[in-house]
Scaffold this active site. Sequence first.
Site, short mmCIF file in Angstrom:
data_model
loop_
_atom_site.label_atom_id
_atom_site.label_comp_id
_atom_site.label_asym_id
_atom_site.label_seq_id
_atom_site.Cartn_x
_atom_site.Cartn_y
_atom_site.Cartn_z
N HIS A 354 -10.95 -8.91 -0.63
CA HIS A 354 -10.25 -9.35 -1.84
C HIS A 354 -10.88 -8.92 -3.14
CE1 HIS A 354 -7.02 -12.00 -0.47
NE2 HIS A 354 -7.78 -12.16 0.59
N LYS A 542 -4.83 -17.97 -15.66
CA LYS A 542 -5.58 -17.54 -14.48
C LYS A 542 -7.01 -18.02 -14.68
CE LYS A 542 -4.24 -13.30 -15.46
NZ LYS A 542 -3.86 -12.57 -14.27
N ARG A 543 -7.84 -17.92 -13.66
CA ARG A 543 -9.22 -18.33 -13.84
C ARG A 543 -9.82 -17.61 -15.05
NH1 ARG A 543 -12.30 -16.40 -10.18
NH2 ARG A 543 -10.65 -15.01 -9.49
N LYS A 548 -11.18 -10.66 -16.57
CA LYS A 548 -9.77 -10.92 -16.84
C LYS A 548 -9.45 -10.86 -18.34
CE LYS A 548 -8.98 -13.66 -12.59
NZ LYS A 548 -7.73 -13.23 -11.93
N THR A 650 -1.74 -11.94 -8.22
CA THR A 650 -0.46 -12.42 -7.72
C THR A 650 0.28 -13.14 -8.84
OG1 THR A 650 -1.59 -14.38 -6.85
CG2 THR A 650 -1.03 -12.65 -5.27
N LYS A 654 4.43 -13.38 -9.81
CA LYS A 654 5.23 -14.59 -10.08
C LYS A 654 5.96 -14.45 -11.40
CE LYS A 654 1.43 -17.21 -8.05
NZ LYS A 654 0.19 -17.90 -8.47
C1 LIG Z 1 -1.05 -17.45 -8.63
C2 LIG Z 1 -2.15 -18.35 -8.99
C3 LIG Z 1 -3.43 -17.83 -9.22
C4 LIG Z 1 -3.71 -16.35 -9.20
O1 LIG Z 1 -3.41 -15.82 -10.46
P1 LIG Z 1 -3.89 -14.36 -10.92
O2 LIG Z 1 -3.19 -14.18 -12.21
O3 LIG Z 1 -3.43 -13.40 -9.88
O4 LIG Z 1 -5.36 -14.41 -11.07
C5 LIG Z 1 -4.43 -18.71 -9.56
N1 LIG Z 1 -4.22 -20.03 -9.65
C6 LIG Z 1 -2.99 -20.56 -9.45
C7 LIG Z 1 -2.82 -22.03 -9.59
C8 LIG Z 1 -1.92 -19.75 -9.11
O5 LIG Z 1 -0.72 -20.29 -8.90
#
Ligand SMILES: *Cc1c(COP(=O)(O)O)cnc(C)c1O
Length: 820
Positions: A354, A542-543, A548, A650, A654
């Site tokens: 990953h 995101k984190r 990022k 991911t 979304k």
């Molecule tokens: C989808 C999701 C992530 C991953 O987000 P990235 O933008 O790909 O880092 C992290 N936390 C939650 C709660 C998510 O739904």
Amino acid sequence: MPVTKERFRQEYITKLELMYGDDAGHTSSLEKYNALVSLVRDYLAQQWKKTRAHYRRTGTKQVYYFSIEFLLGRLLGANLFNLGLTEICREALAELNIDLHELEKIEEDPGLGNGGLGRLAACYLDSMAAKNLPGHGMGIRYRYGLFEQRIIDGYQREFTDDWLMDGFYWDIRKPAEAVEVRFGGRVRIKSNGKTQYIHENYETVLAVPYDVPVAGYRNGLVNTLRLWSAEAKLSDIACHSDESKDCQKAVEFNHAVEEISNILYPDDTTYEGKVLRLKQQYFLVSAGLQSILRNYKEQNGHLKELPQKIAIHINDTHPVLTIPELMRILIDEEKLEWDEAWKITVETISYTNHTILPEALEKWPVDLFKQVLPRIYMIVEEINEGFCRSLWERYPGEWDRISAMAVISYGQVHMAHLAIAGSHSVNGVAALHTEILKHKVMRLFYEFSPEKFNNKTNGVTQRRWLAQCNPPVAALITDTIGAEWIESPQHLIKLKQYVEDSGFQQYLSRAKLQNKVMLAKYIKGKYDISLDINSIFDAHIKRIHAYKRQTLNILHIMDLYNRLKDNPLLDITPRTFIFGGKAASNYHIAKATIKLINSLAQTVNNDKSIHDKIKIIFMENYNVSLAELIIPASDVSEQIPTASYEASGTGNMKFMMNGAVTIGTLDGANIEIKNAVGEENIIVFGLTADEVLQYYRYGGYNPWDVYNSDQRVRTVVEQLINGFLPAGKEVFRDHYDSLLHQGDHFFVLKDFASYVQAQNILEERFRNKARWLKMCACNIAHSGAFSSDRTFSEYAAEIWGVRPQRLGNGNGNRSTGPVN
Ligand SMILES: *Cc1c(COP(=O)(O)O)cnc(C)c1O
């Protein structure tokens, strides 16, 4: 018998009254919620039973997905949806004056995950069940989640995530299926004819499984997520004497044991923390494998056929001890020879990588490993010897190469090396990521065994991430092209013919606006900030991590604000910048980034002179439920990592699925999103991965050059430390230093100009309403390729060799055949 509204209402009332011994009118909201969960679980249980019977009868191959995280999100809505009961339930409850939506909100997000890796595991469970595949999850039932984030005075504060406080009614405890997991002790070697390894003086921990049903979408199939909880054996904690000292000891022992499944990612900066993490990993793996093999042996013959009946997939390296643990069971308990056991193990196990972040490539000090898992260590040593021998045969004399690939070297066990050596498939999670693995990070392994490497671009389930979380847009899609997309996302492409249809565009615009109103209401209620729903909703959730680049986003907002201050008449489309995300509790600069966002928000949101043209909101405690609220309401998706760092992402998928336009770097799955939607429907900027890697290799980037040549950069960087922000001059010193004095490792300043330009283009596009809506619609239309139904069908066919099953029809609310 199908579940009708009438029946549902009856059964619900009965359930509620039987559970609480009072009439429905005197029950609390929590009790009403609990009773609803219990009823839905009853419906699931019937299909669960049938699915299990089907698997037993046919003996079909089963997949077990081992993951240290499952970021499930709330389950009530998802289960009702998958059972096809959402409307029936809503109406039945409405007749009782109960609002389903209000009950749904009572559910805590399970504290079983942290970020993308855990959410991916949850999406795969959903897709496997929906696609009629026999696939199950194996995880840990953490007593507490990572932490609950609250923002106090602009800073992240971490509170215990006590997600189980009000109980969790979805899982079923199975104490009769508990297994024992052993730690510590020593290994005695007995040799009379055949060598035997006797593990003695170990500590025993009881692993008790809790099963969570995972329902397919209206197909009558229910798979299992098995979560393990650590408990002390009763005989170990009983007080044998009247002495309270003994009892005190017993209680302490009990605590030490339970600690294993107490919390996700214990702090591993201390020795004890490291030990705990290793114990956790082995606990999951050993318990999971024992239960799989117990079940297998009840039903099947010889273990030689294990790879024909069982596939085990490891989500990153945390569960990599499946490899030596399976070897241990096959050799020590089942008395197989090494070579045969090795063949079975490699054929059974597959691995997903990953990340290429070096700090995330797990390593354990040999001494610690040996002490916690003495027998497993011996097996890892033997695996290492065998592996190095095969390397030596292929590369005689190439010591450097061999030691770079060894499983054990320089006093450490390299978990990724173990994963590659001991599995038959190694996949990356987006095309670029897999290429980087093959040609950079894992180059030597790729040269040695190219046939193991393959790509499986991540995906997300369109059921949760569109159908459920975005009712207005989902309804529009179904009205336009029919409902097949819910189970077969490739149908979304049919929207292509409507992307320029002004009627469709108007509906889309209205649907998005409804979502924006909902989010604005939530923000007004929680933060007392009023939003302009016609402003551009621009989300970066995101984190929080340096790669990022939340910082890049912030520097752009500072620049935009400076422009507005210089020229109050500047004609910009108002913007709402939405941030959310947790910073790891020991990651200081990421925590300071949260303070930075909040400090800038304070300045900007309260500056009357800019007439509300910019608003900044940091939404605390980012989790799945919050994502489900923010994503449908967003116009813009910020996906701006330093190229080469984001393996896939991911979140990006979304957003596109919900009609947001991506502004992003050419990294991870952003590249594939761009290829799918076309250049005109995404806004890309910045260095490419190749350029970034070239700079790392050959140098040639000096942030001072950017600083000296770009007045805008000079201004915003100085504003970090010159008192412009209401936070004291030293609070953002680390940011300042990392940008200028430490070489700007993540190329924030390097990409600044190109990012600002991209933002300007984006704004221009937004002004042309028809053009913008076409972009949104194209993103939705092409999002089928980023469904986890697609991803995981590839895993099933190309890695696991499992096939869709034919079962009876779910609830009878709809009849479908099996999906192929
Ligand atoms: C989808 C999701 C992530 C991953 O987000 P990235 O933008 O790909 O880092 C992290 N936390 C939650 C709660 C998510 O739904």
